[in-house]
Design a protein around this motif. Sequence first.
Motif, mmCIF file in Angstrom:
data_model
loop_
_atom_site.group_PDB
_atom_site.id
_atom_site.type_symbol
_atom_site.label_atom_id
_atom_site.label_comp_id
_atom_site.label_asym_id
_atom_site.label_seq_id
_atom_site.Cartn_x
_atom_site.Cartn_y
_atom_site.Cartn_z
ATOM 1 N N TRP A 128 6.393 -117.771 4.326
ATOM 2 C CA TRP A 128 7.940 -118.219 4.380
ATOM 3 C C TRP A 128 8.220 -118.969 3.193
ATOM 4 O O TRP A 128 9.305 -118.684 2.664
ATOM 5 C CB TRP A 128 7.919 -119.101 5.695
ATOM 6 N N ARG A 129 7.276 -119.977 2.700
ATOM 7 C CA ARG A 129 7.691 -120.878 1.804
ATOM 8 C C ARG A 129 7.898 -119.971 0.250
ATOM 9 O O ARG A 129 8.800 -120.175 -0.569
ATOM 10 C CB ARG A 129 6.919 -122.056 1.350
ATOM 11 N N PHE A 130 6.988 -118.998 0.075
ATOM 12 C CA PHE A 130 7.158 -118.236 -1.039
ATOM 13 C C PHE A 130 8.310 -117.471 -1.103
ATOM 14 O O PHE A 130 9.009 -117.294 -2.344
ATOM 15 C CB PHE A 130 5.792 -117.214 -0.774
ATOM 16 N N PHE A 131 8.532 -116.793 0.139
ATOM 17 C CA PHE A 131 10.103 -116.073 0.035
ATOM 18 C C PHE A 131 11.261 -117.137 -0.237
ATOM 19 O O PHE A 131 12.113 -116.904 -0.783
ATOM 20 C CB PHE A 131 10.254 -115.370 1.290
ATOM 21 N N LEU A 170 4.510 -124.094 13.673
ATOM 22 C CA LEU A 170 5.531 -123.522 12.638
ATOM 23 C C LEU A 170 6.741 -124.470 12.838
ATOM 24 O O LEU A 170 7.553 -124.849 12.081
ATOM 25 C CB LEU A 170 6.043 -122.032 13.178
ATOM 26 N N SER A 171 7.022 -124.693 14.345
ATOM 27 C CA SER A 171 8.225 -125.344 14.425
ATOM 28 C C SER A 171 7.997 -126.881 13.769
ATOM 29 O O SER A 171 8.983 -127.631 13.540
ATOM 30 C CB SER A 171 8.497 -125.718 16.019
ATOM 31 N N ALA A 172 6.745 -127.529 13.849
ATOM 32 C CA ALA A 172 6.423 -128.761 13.230
ATOM 33 C C ALA A 172 7.073 -129.092 11.811
ATOM 34 O O ALA A 172 7.180 -130.095 11.318
ATOM 35 C CB ALA A 172 4.963 -129.127 13.504
ATOM 36 N N VAL A 173 6.855 -127.635 11.101
ATOM 37 C CA VAL A 173 7.165 -127.845 9.640
ATOM 38 C C VAL A 173 8.624 -126.934 9.470
ATOM 39 O O VAL A 173 8.941 -126.631 8.356
ATOM 40 C CB VAL A 173 6.207 -127.366 8.666
ATOM 41 N N ASN A 174 9.414 -127.058 10.599
ATOM 42 C CA ASN A 174 10.724 -126.266 10.299
ATOM 43 C C ASN A 174 10.834 -125.005 9.760
ATOM 44 O O ASN A 174 11.735 -124.512 9.027
ATOM 45 C CB ASN A 174 11.519 -127.017 9.662
ATOM 46 N N ILE A 175 9.772 -123.986 10.315
ATOM 47 C CA ILE A 175 9.868 -122.668 9.889
ATOM 48 C C ILE A 175 10.397 -121.860 10.996
ATOM 49 O O ILE A 175 9.977 -121.651 12.089
ATOM 50 C CB ILE A 175 8.538 -122.111 9.449
ATOM 51 N N PRO A 176 11.427 -121.419 10.762
ATOM 52 C CA PRO A 176 12.285 -120.397 12.061
ATOM 53 C C PRO A 176 11.621 -119.320 12.041
ATOM 54 O O PRO A 176 11.290 -118.521 11.283
ATOM 55 C CB PRO A 176 13.539 -120.389 11.342
#
Length: 418
Positions: free
Chosen positions: A147-150, A241-247
């Motif tokens: 996700w962070r890469f995108f 995922l939620s802990a690092v705010n990834i939707p």
Amino acid sequence: MIKGIKGVKDILPDQIDRWLLIENSARRYARLYGFREIRLPIFEVTDLFARSIGATTDIVEKEMYTFADRDGTSLTLRPEGTAGAVRSYIEHNLGASPLPQKLFYLGPMFRHERPQAGRLRQFHQFGVELLGVAAPEADAEVLSLLWRFFHALSLPGLTLELNTLGETEDRPRYKKVLRDFLETKKSAICANCQRRLETNPLRVLDCKVPGCREATADAPSIIDHISPRAREHFEEVKAGLSAVNIPFSLNPRLVRGLDYYTSTTFEVTCTHLGAQNAVGAGGRYDGLVEVLGGGPTPAIGFAVGLERIALLLPGDLVPQPSPSLYVAGFGRDGTRAAYPLLDSLRQAGVEATCDYRSTTLKAHLRQADRLHCSHTLIIGDDEATKGMAILRNMVSKVQEEIPFSSLVNDVAARLLKV
Ligand code: ATP
Ligand code: MG
């Protein structure tokens, strides 16, 4: 004239900055998350792919480039990277090193498909594999990296879709429930799916034919048929995922086309890509290392398609070409003086070019413009005699004189500071 192969594209110089940006970003993000690059062969024995990807998948059924070696051995151009990575992991006993082993790769893949926008026969993937750890935190880490890469590439309209396939032992039970359901819809699904119903019923959920999607809209969900342990794993992945705010959004139909997936599966789709809307996908494949002859090794990975990223990449993210110099030496003495200066400038790190065919200043300047050089260094016979060169800014047309003695430093200072 001999042309390139259908669905096999050249990446021309004008596109290279775009590709470098994507590849550099992939390398940077993989390393940020502790993955190390592995370079794997482009072809392997066919059996490796047949065994790992699965006999009833699109890839193995109809997409592989397979050919006989001179001794008759069946070889295949790799259609994906995981099988080769796992083969290498086993062959080089990487499992004896600290776990998890975190590998990434970049490179071409080959599938015989119908070429269209975002679907090629030779395409490129960036993929990662994390081997040796079963904890849900590993799933969350791999998904975060994806996700962070995108996100770093500012790709628009992305959704991370998430599902779980449960453990291998859950599969036969769900397959039966699903098959029973599909039997009741048999007349509504496509011929392909009628065949899949027997061989690989999960793939029916993956079918893109509208009639099949409709018929399976209320198919039993896999999540209702998996073990409590598998469900708990999935809950922890979601919490991670939620802990690092990834939707993310849950997609109970997401089964993926390859046999080796278990547990967490995911796909990143994009609303701007039309029919070929997946930019990346992956999942857990806890059984694959054993299938290929290694010890029990949980693992998870993903692969993203670089062509589809290149289609989506905002143009203003692609860096402008760095300033470059055209060296215009003309006349007998000018040409002679320019030659070693060009060499010194290059050694000092200035991107510099010239055209040996041009003999007049006018021809040189025209060529410098055509090559989009930001500056031209003008050295005619007069300049050679005076020991001075003229540096011309090709955009503002401003010119300044610079003595040969300080020329390399002065020019480098002006061009490299940007
Ligand atoms: P699709 O549903 O688009 O066929 P897939 O499930 O076959 O995708 P994967 O094997 O998961 O694809 O590969 C991961 C990614 O590689 C895809 O999400 C996509 O971005 C890219 N990809 C797959 N096949 C191609 C292809 N033929 N041309 C270009 N990119 C591709
Ligand atoms: Mg495919």
